[in-house]
Every structure is written in C-alpha cells, then in structure tokens.
Design a protein around this motif. Structure first.
Motif, mmCIF file in Angstrom:
data_model
loop_
_atom_site.group_PDB
_atom_site.id
_atom_site.type_symbol
_atom_site.label_atom_id
_atom_site.label_comp_id
_atom_site.label_asym_id
_atom_site.label_seq_id
_atom_site.Cartn_x
_atom_site.Cartn_y
_atom_site.Cartn_z
ATOM 1 N N UNK A 159 -63.026 -5.435 5.478
ATOM 2 C CA UNK A 159 -62.315 -4.538 4.580
ATOM 3 C C UNK A 159 -62.242 -5.177 3.194
ATOM 4 N N UNK A 160 -62.684 -4.431 2.195
ATOM 5 C CA UNK A 160 -62.759 -4.944 0.819
ATOM 6 C C UNK A 160 -62.023 -3.984 -0.113
ATOM 7 N N UNK A 161 -61.247 -4.542 -1.021
ATOM 8 C CA UNK A 161 -60.586 -3.718 -2.039
ATOM 9 C C UNK A 161 -61.422 -3.751 -3.310
ATOM 10 N N UNK A 162 -61.759 -2.567 -3.830
ATOM 11 C CA UNK A 162 -62.542 -2.473 -5.063
ATOM 12 C C UNK A 162 -61.609 -2.162 -6.229
ATOM 13 N N UNK B 69 -64.737 -0.025 2.128
ATOM 14 C CA UNK B 69 -64.347 -0.260 0.733
ATOM 15 C C UNK B 69 -63.215 0.696 0.357
ATOM 16 N N UNK B 70 -62.131 0.139 -0.136
ATOM 17 C CA UNK B 70 -60.962 0.937 -0.515
ATOM 18 C C UNK B 70 -60.680 0.702 -2.005
ATOM 19 N N UNK B 71 -60.486 1.758 -2.780
ATOM 20 C CA UNK B 71 -60.170 1.619 -4.197
ATOM 21 C C UNK B 71 -58.732 1.160 -4.398
ATOM 22 N N UNK B 72 -58.528 0.223 -5.311
ATOM 23 C CA UNK B 72 -57.181 -0.306 -5.552
ATOM 24 C C UNK B 72 -56.254 0.760 -6.147
ATOM 25 N N UNK C 139 -53.728 3.625 -3.407
ATOM 26 C CA UNK C 139 -52.503 3.444 -2.627
ATOM 27 C C UNK C 139 -51.663 2.335 -3.221
ATOM 28 N N UNK C 140 -50.693 1.858 -2.462
ATOM 29 C CA UNK C 140 -49.848 0.759 -2.917
ATOM 30 C C UNK C 140 -50.725 -0.487 -3.100
ATOM 31 N N UNK D 21 -53.061 -7.128 0.213
ATOM 32 C CA UNK D 21 -52.659 -8.004 1.325
ATOM 33 C C UNK D 21 -53.473 -7.729 2.582
ATOM 34 N N UNK D 22 -53.984 -6.484 2.692
ATOM 35 C CA UNK D 22 -54.677 -6.111 3.935
ATOM 36 C C UNK D 22 -56.185 -6.321 3.841
#
Lengths: 238, 238
Positions: free
Chosen positions: A33-36, A62-65, A68-69, A75-76
């Motif tokens: 899991x990667x935050x972009x 891939x999740x955009x910063x 969400x929070x 942290x995740x």
C-alpha cells in the motif's frame, strides 16, 4: 531510511515512470500500500490515477493523500510517493495541511520515500535549488531534509553558443553557492539517488550527475558512485 | 510615471545595454544623476561600475545604492535603474533595507524607473513569474507593483521535439494561471515595455511578446502595440 529520488518521472519516448521501473520494483519490494502525494499538480484525482496505473504491475495499491484523513493514510502506508510538478505549490499544500513533519517522521521510522522532480526537491533541506516558477508563496522554503544537501533535478549542461541570454543552470547554481555553503548534486535526466540507511548511491542512466561545491570547480559523478559521504556534510544556509 | 522595463540587459554579440541604447537615451532625457540598484548580483561595486560605463556616453552620473544612505540617494536621483541577476536575492535585499516602499513612492512621484530582467520582475505586483532559482528566502513575494500585471522576462518559445522533460516556459506560466487570475506578458529577448503615465507600449526587437490569460489561448503581441488596457486590469493572486 529508504529513499529513491528521481530526477524526472518520464523519459523521452517512454511511459510515466517506465525508465525507472526496475529500481522502483526493487525499492518497493514488500510494499502493498502506497500513498501518493499529488499536490504539485492541479488535478489531484487524475494525477493519482496516473501513478496507480504505472504501479499496478507491481501489485501495489495506490491511495491519493487528498482522498481521506492524511494522518491515517500516512500511518497505514508502507511507502509514500511525492510526484513532480510545481515545487512551490507542493510545499505550500504540505504546510497548509501541516504534513511536512509527519512525512519526515514516517520516513525516519521506515516508510519508503519516493520522489520525482518536485518530490525530489522536497527531500532536501530546502527548495532553494528547484527550477520551478514561484507561482504561489509557501510560508517558508524549508522542506523535509531527508538528505542534508541540495539536489537540482532535470540538470541541463550549458549549451555552447546558445544565444539565449538568461542564466545557464550552472550559473544559477553558482549564485546559490554565493549565498549558501551547501553542496548541490545536479541530477541529469534519467538518473536517481538511492539512500538505504547511511548508504547513498547514484543510479540510473549513464548521463551521471554533476556536483557543485563552494570554492571548487564542479565535478562529474559517474553512475554507480557511492556518495554516502554526502550524508555527513554540514549545510550552511544564509 | 515613467518606466522602461527590459526583458534582458545584453543581446548576443553586443555590449551591456547596447541593444537598448536608443530607448535608454530617450527615457533618460534630462536625467543627470541615476541611482543603480546592484543587489541582484553578489559584487555590488563591479556591477555598478559596469552600469556607469554603459551610461557614461549619455553624460549621466551613476551612483550605487549600496554606497551611502539609500534614502538620501534615492531622493537626490532623477532615475533609478534596477539591474538583473537573481530576483530572490534582489527582493530580499530590498526588504532587509526596507526600501521597497520608498522606491515605489519615488517612482510614483516622477523618478524614472528602469529595470532589466530581475529589475523588470521587481516592477510587477509579485515575483511569481520570475525564472530565477530561489537561492535565498525573501519575507514575501510581493514586489513594487509599478504595473498591475505580471511580466515573464527572457521568454523562450517551446522547442518542438526537445528531449528535455522539465516544463517548458509556457507550461510554467500555465501553472501560474491555474493558481492566479492575473495576465502574464512574456517578453522575448530584445523587447521591452515603456510606460508613460497611463500609456503602455511594447518596444524593441521584432520578436514581440506573448500574452497569457486565464481561460484563453496565449496571443501574440507585435512590437509597437499599445497595451495601455493592461494598466487597468484587476489582479487576483491566490
């Protein structure tokens, strides 16, 4: 600390991140899991989708910063990827959301950091060696300091006989050194830096890099060179 | 208000200011004493000497703003000339010495203002369309606002097929317009703007300028065009 700092995200004739896929695969081994961080461009959704598409073959979510929070998202995630665009816009967005210290803390604690272009500038102590136009005003030029020296991405050598009378990149970096006693590693396109703990190496294309230091002639750095000593320097900004 | 805003100070194969000598002679008619602002470069004495040498044929005494009490110097001069170099260094020096408002006030009261490159950026509401590297951090990007729109000096057209993957100048200005609703007049090298009261004209070489506005395609501006309407726009910075 694990960092991958790319000079550029796209090489001529190749897709987004394609030129760096081998080193991305290695750097992101074990990451699910990667935050972009899409704030350097205006369209956050489209930019995140582009990164997700490029990293899909690696089986990474891939999740955009911006979706969400941000504290919970950072942290995740096992990795954070800061995309290129305008460095001033990127830095202002992170100050506005008070996320700079959090990113620094997560990376110090083992979260993988990948930056390209503006994202690479963000890993330096300041954004004072960006090539970007100052289209918005961040409250400060201080960035995340994941390395203690400055990087100039997209480095271009002077072109002999160029009739353009604006400063060359070499002259601009020379002006930086007049004001600050901090080494500047200028990454030609297709090159990158990898940091693993106290080890730092230049990777990527054979174009290599150029190192600028106050009081010295610039020197060439060949791809593959161990640059770990650059992690021990003391930066003096004025 | 009398302004002469040059895109560049030197043309290929010519001496410092040589390409603009006719318009300088016209703009400086009647001026005997000029204050030179050398803060965009590191060596203030050498830079002032260079300006003095270039303006000597016009019979003008040139005094560096760093050589005495700046308030007295600005009050005793009929013209102020802000030289090019690094815009961030120039702006920080003027904030440190608290001279920005004084220069603005003197020019509003009839002192002739000449700028080249960084000195032209300084005449805009902000320095947000400079090409320079942010080598030092000024307390703000707000500049003197002698015109209400933004100028991009040393404008370079995109080069078709250029393999360099950094943003083109056009893309950088496009990013500025994503964040700000303010026209940007991009001055190709060899061109300049002349303001006399409420009149504004593009002068210099046939290369002309390019005008960028939010929501419109960029448009060409031919040398000689009356641009006085640009003095009446409302700028919206974000």
């Amino acid at each position: 600390m694990r960092l991958l700092l790319l000079s550029n995200s796209t090489a001529p004739g190749q897709g987004y991140l394609e030129h760096a896929m081998d080193t991305l695969t290695e750097t992101l081994a074990g990451v699910r899991r990667l935050v972009f961080v899409p704030f350097a461009l205006a369209d956050h959704d489209a930019y995140t989708a582009k990164a997700a598409e490029a990293l899909a073959p690696l089986g990474i979510e891939v999740v955009g910063l911006h979706t969400g929070d941000p504290v919970r998202l950072l942290r995740s995630a096992q990795a954070v990827f800061v995309g290129g665009g305008n460095t001033f816009r990127l830095l202002r967005a992170l100050y506005t959301r008070e996320l700079l210290a959090l990113i620094r803390g997560r990376v110090a604690n083992g979260t993988v950091y990948i930056g390209s272009s503006a994202g690479t500038n963000l890993a330096c102590p300041t954004i004072r060696t960006t090539n970007d136009m100052p289209i918005v005003q961040p409250p400060a030029f201080d960035a995340s300091g994941l390395v203690p020296f400055q990087i100039n991405p997209h480095y271009l050598d002077p072109v002999p006989g160029d009739p353009h009378m604006g400063e060359t990149r070499e002259e601009r970096i020379g002006q930086f050194l007049e004001e600050n006693d901090v080494p500047v590693l200028a990454l030609r396109e297709g090159t990158w830096l990898r940091r693993r703990g106290s080890s730092l190496t230049l990777g990527g294309s054979d174009a290599g890099a150029r190192l600028f230091r106050r009081g010295s002639h610039p020197s060439e750095v060949a791809t593959g060179t161990d640059l770990s000593w650059l992690l021990t320097i003391t930066a003096r900004f004025h």
